[in-house]
Scaffold this motif. Structure first.
Motif, PDB file in Angstrom:
ATOM      1  N   ARG A  50     -10.058  -3.963 -14.733  1.00 53.28           N
ATOM      2  CA  ARG A  50      -8.603  -3.791 -14.562  1.00 53.28           C
ATOM      3  C   ARG A  50      -8.038  -2.835 -15.614  1.00 53.28           C
ATOM      4  NH1 ARG A  50      -8.714  -9.596 -13.800  1.00 53.28           N
ATOM      5  NH2 ARG A  50      -8.549 -10.020 -11.578  1.00 53.28           N
ATOM      6  N   MET A  51      -8.506  -2.974 -16.866  1.00 46.59           N
ATOM      7  CA  MET A  51      -8.033  -2.108 -17.943  1.00 46.59           C
ATOM      8  C   MET A  51      -8.435  -0.654 -17.669  1.00 46.59           C
ATOM      9  SD  MET A  51      -9.063  -2.082 -21.965  1.00 46.59           S
ATOM     10  CE  MET A  51     -10.671  -1.439 -21.547  1.00 46.59           C
ATOM     11  N   ILE A  52      -9.669  -0.443 -17.228  1.00 41.57           N
ATOM     12  CA  ILE A  52     -10.131   0.919 -16.924  1.00 41.57           C
ATOM     13  C   ILE A  52      -9.299   1.526 -15.805  1.00 41.57           C
ATOM     14  CG2 ILE A  52     -12.044   2.255 -15.955  1.00 41.57           C
ATOM     15  CD1 ILE A  52     -13.924   0.342 -17.523  1.00 41.57           C
ATOM     16  N   LEU A  53      -9.046   0.758 -14.747  1.00 38.37           N
ATOM     17  CA  LEU A  53      -8.222   1.272 -13.645  1.00 38.37           C
ATOM     18  C   LEU A  53      -6.816   1.619 -14.126  1.00 38.37           C
ATOM     19  CD1 LEU A  53      -9.359  -1.162 -10.835  1.00 38.37           C
ATOM     20  CD2 LEU A  53      -9.839   1.290 -10.972  1.00 38.37           C
TER      21      LEU A  53
ATOM     22  N   ARG B 284      -5.139   5.423 -14.066  1.00 40.95           N
ATOM     23  CA  ARG B 284      -3.830   5.725 -13.448  1.00 40.95           C
ATOM     24  C   ARG B 284      -2.877   6.367 -14.445  1.00 40.95           C
ATOM     25  NH1 ARG B 284      -4.798   0.741 -10.785  1.00 40.95           N
ATOM     26  NH2 ARG B 284      -3.630  -0.403 -12.346  1.00 40.95           N
ATOM     27  N   ALA B 285      -2.857   5.882 -15.675  1.00 40.18           N
ATOM     28  CA  ALA B 285      -1.924   6.398 -16.679  1.00 40.18           C
ATOM     29  C   ALA B 285      -2.336   7.774 -17.206  1.00 40.18           C
ATOM     30  CB  ALA B 285      -1.808   5.407 -17.832  1.00 40.18           C
ATOM     31  N   GLN B 286      -3.614   7.933 -17.514  1.00 37.80           N
ATOM     32  CA  GLN B 286      -4.085   9.158 -18.162  1.00 37.80           C
ATOM     33  C   GLN B 286      -4.617  10.206 -17.184  1.00 37.80           C
ATOM     34  OE1 GLN B 286      -7.003   7.830 -20.983  1.00 37.80           O
ATOM     35  NE2 GLN B 286      -5.542   6.583 -22.100  1.00 37.80           N
ATOM     36  N   LYS B 287      -4.878   9.765 -15.953  1.00 38.83           N
ATOM     37  CA  LYS B 287      -5.444  10.650 -14.933  1.00 38.83           C
ATOM     38  C   LYS B 287      -6.749  11.292 -15.420  1.00 38.83           C
ATOM     39  CE  LYS B 287      -1.154  11.338 -12.564  1.00 38.83           C
ATOM     40  NZ  LYS B 287      -0.992   9.976 -12.230  1.00 38.83           N
ATOM     41  N   LYS B 288      -7.549  10.478 -16.142  1.00 42.23           N
ATOM     42  CA  LYS B 288      -8.851  10.914 -16.637  1.00 42.23           C
ATOM     43  C   LYS B 288      -9.886   9.874 -16.246  1.00 42.23           C
ATOM     44  CE  LYS B 288      -7.409  13.396 -20.773  1.00 42.23           C
ATOM     45  NZ  LYS B 288      -7.561  13.445 -22.232  1.00 42.23           N
ATOM     46  N   ILE B 289     -11.090  10.344 -16.001  1.00 43.01           N
ATOM     47  CA  ILE B 289     -12.196   9.449 -15.676  1.00 43.01           C
ATOM     48  C   ILE B 289     -12.505   8.569 -16.881  1.00 43.01           C
ATOM     49  CG2 ILE B 289     -14.666   9.376 -15.144  1.00 43.01           C
ATOM     50  CD1 ILE B 289     -14.256  12.018 -13.637  1.00 43.01           C
ATOM     51  N   GLN B 290     -12.762   7.309 -16.620  1.00 45.53           N
ATOM     52  CA  GLN B 290     -13.153   6.360 -17.660  1.00 45.53           C
ATOM     53  C   GLN B 290     -14.500   5.765 -17.281  1.00 45.53           C
ATOM     54  OE1 GLN B 290     -11.268   5.453 -20.461  1.00 45.53           O
ATOM     55  NE2 GLN B 290      -9.864   7.067 -19.875  1.00 45.53           N
ATOM     56  N   THR B 291     -15.331   5.506 -18.260  1.00 46.00           N
ATOM     57  CA  THR B 291     -16.599   4.849 -18.004  1.00 46.00           C
ATOM     58  C   THR B 291     -16.782   3.679 -18.956  1.00 46.00           C
ATOM     59  OG1 THR B 291     -17.805   6.278 -19.530  1.00 46.00           O
ATOM     60  CG2 THR B 291     -17.707   6.982 -17.226  1.00 46.00           C
ATOM     61  N   CYS B 292     -17.603   2.758 -18.533  1.00 38.43           N
ATOM     62  CA  CYS B 292     -17.904   1.585 -19.345  1.00 38.43           C
ATOM     63  C   CYS B 292     -19.281   1.094 -18.924  1.00 38.43           C
ATOM     64  CB  CYS B 292     -16.850   0.514 -19.106  1.00 38.43           C
ATOM     65  SG  CYS B 292     -17.114  -0.968 -20.066  1.00 38.43           S
ATOM     66  N   GLN B 293     -20.131   0.814 -19.879  1.00 35.64           N
ATOM     67  CA  GLN B 293     -21.470   0.346 -19.549  1.00 35.64           C
ATOM     68  C   GLN B 293     -21.500  -1.174 -19.551  1.00 35.64           C
ATOM     69  OE1 GLN B 293     -24.547   1.722 -22.151  1.00 35.64           O
ATOM     70  NE2 GLN B 293     -26.152   1.193 -20.738  1.00 35.64           N
TER      71      GLN B 293
ATOM     72  N   ASP C 141      -9.762   3.465  -4.740  1.00 30.78           N
ATOM     73  CA  ASP C 141      -8.477   4.172  -4.731  1.00 30.78           C
ATOM     74  C   ASP C 141      -7.680   3.815  -5.978  1.00 30.78           C
ATOM     75  OD1 ASP C 141      -7.324   1.657  -4.283  1.00 30.78           O
ATOM     76  OD2 ASP C 141      -6.772   2.085  -2.209  1.00 30.78           O
ATOM     77  N   GLN C 142      -6.449   4.297  -6.061  1.00 30.95           N
ATOM     78  CA  GLN C 142      -5.619   4.087  -7.243  1.00 30.95           C
ATOM     79  C   GLN C 142      -5.285   2.615  -7.466  1.00 30.95           C
ATOM     80  OE1 GLN C 142      -4.635   5.794  -4.549  1.00 30.95           O
ATOM     81  NE2 GLN C 142      -2.711   4.959  -3.836  1.00 30.95           N
ATOM     82  N   ASP C 143      -5.428   1.795  -6.452  1.00 34.57           N
ATOM     83  CA  ASP C 143      -5.172   0.368  -6.586  1.00 34.57           C
ATOM     84  C   ASP C 143      -6.447  -0.431  -6.857  1.00 34.57           C
ATOM     85  OD1 ASP C 143      -2.393   0.646  -6.068  1.00 34.57           O
ATOM     86  OD2 ASP C 143      -2.840   0.807  -3.926  1.00 34.57           O
ATOM     87  N   GLY C 144      -7.582   0.257  -6.952  1.00 37.29           N
ATOM     88  CA  GLY C 144      -8.844  -0.407  -7.231  1.00 37.29           C
ATOM     89  C   GLY C 144      -9.539  -0.958  -6.004  1.00 37.29           C
ATOM     90  N   LYS C 145      -9.081  -0.566  -4.821  1.00 37.97           N
ATOM     91  CA  LYS C 145      -9.728  -1.023  -3.590  1.00 37.97           C
ATOM     92  C   LYS C 145     -10.868  -0.078  -3.226  1.00 37.97           C
ATOM     93  CE  LYS C 145      -5.737  -3.394  -1.796  1.00 37.97           C
ATOM     94  NZ  LYS C 145      -4.676  -3.417  -0.811  1.00 37.97           N
ATOM     95  N   ILE C 146     -11.959  -0.651  -2.761  1.00 37.95           N
ATOM     96  CA  ILE C 146     -13.148   0.127  -2.432  1.00 37.95           C
ATOM     97  C   ILE C 146     -12.887   1.018  -1.221  1.00 37.95           C
ATOM     98  CG2 ILE C 146     -15.549  -0.006  -1.660  1.00 37.95           C
ATOM     99  CD1 ILE C 146     -15.782  -2.638  -3.262  1.00 37.95           C
ATOM    100  N   LEU C 147     -13.136   2.314  -1.412  1.00 28.86           N
ATOM    101  CA  LEU C 147     -13.010   3.295  -0.335  1.00 28.86           C
ATOM    102  C   LEU C 147     -14.370   3.664   0.242  1.00 28.86           C
ATOM    103  CD1 LEU C 147     -10.480   5.827  -1.901  1.00 28.86           C
ATOM    104  CD2 LEU C 147     -10.011   4.108  -0.149  1.00 28.86           C
ATOM    105  N   PHE C 148     -15.390   3.687  -0.628  1.00 29.20           N
ATOM    106  CA  PHE C 148     -16.702   4.176  -0.229  1.00 29.20           C
ATOM    107  C   PHE C 148     -17.760   3.574  -1.141  1.00 29.20           C
ATOM    108  CE2 PHE C 148     -20.141   7.181  -1.124  1.00 29.20           C
ATOM    109  CZ  PHE C 148     -20.622   7.441   0.147  1.00 29.20           C
TER     110      PHE C 148
END
Length: 76
Positions: free
Chosen positions: A47-50, A54-63, A5-12
């Motif tokens: 934490r930075m990705i989350l 939240r700020a940009q409302k865009k998907i972020q990825t990191c390998q 979720d928006q707070d970084g808590k696991i939903l699924f």
């Protein structure tokens, strides 16, 4: 796949996530912060990705590379 979720808590999390759960610091559970399951050296990046999502409302990825007890590499 793990959805948070928006707070970084696991939903699924799905069967694919469960297959690599042995690489996590602790077992996946709904409601716990995803930063508790990623490696300690990845927590700040997650934490930075989350924060960016939240700020940009865009998907972020990191390998990231994780190694199992036998030295095999896994890339996420």
């Amino acid at each position: 796949m793990i959805i948070v979720d928006q707070d970084g808590k696991i939903l699924f999390f799905n069967e694919g996530a469960l297959r690599v759960q042995h690489l996590a610091r602790k077992p996946f559970q709904k409601g716990i912060p995803v930063t508790e399951v990623v490696s300690a050296e990845r927590q700040d990046i997650v934490r930075m990705i989350l924060k960016q999502v939240r700020a940009q409302k865009k998907i972020q990825t990191c390998q990231a590379e994780y190694k199992d007890a036998y030295g095999r590499s896994y890339f996420f």
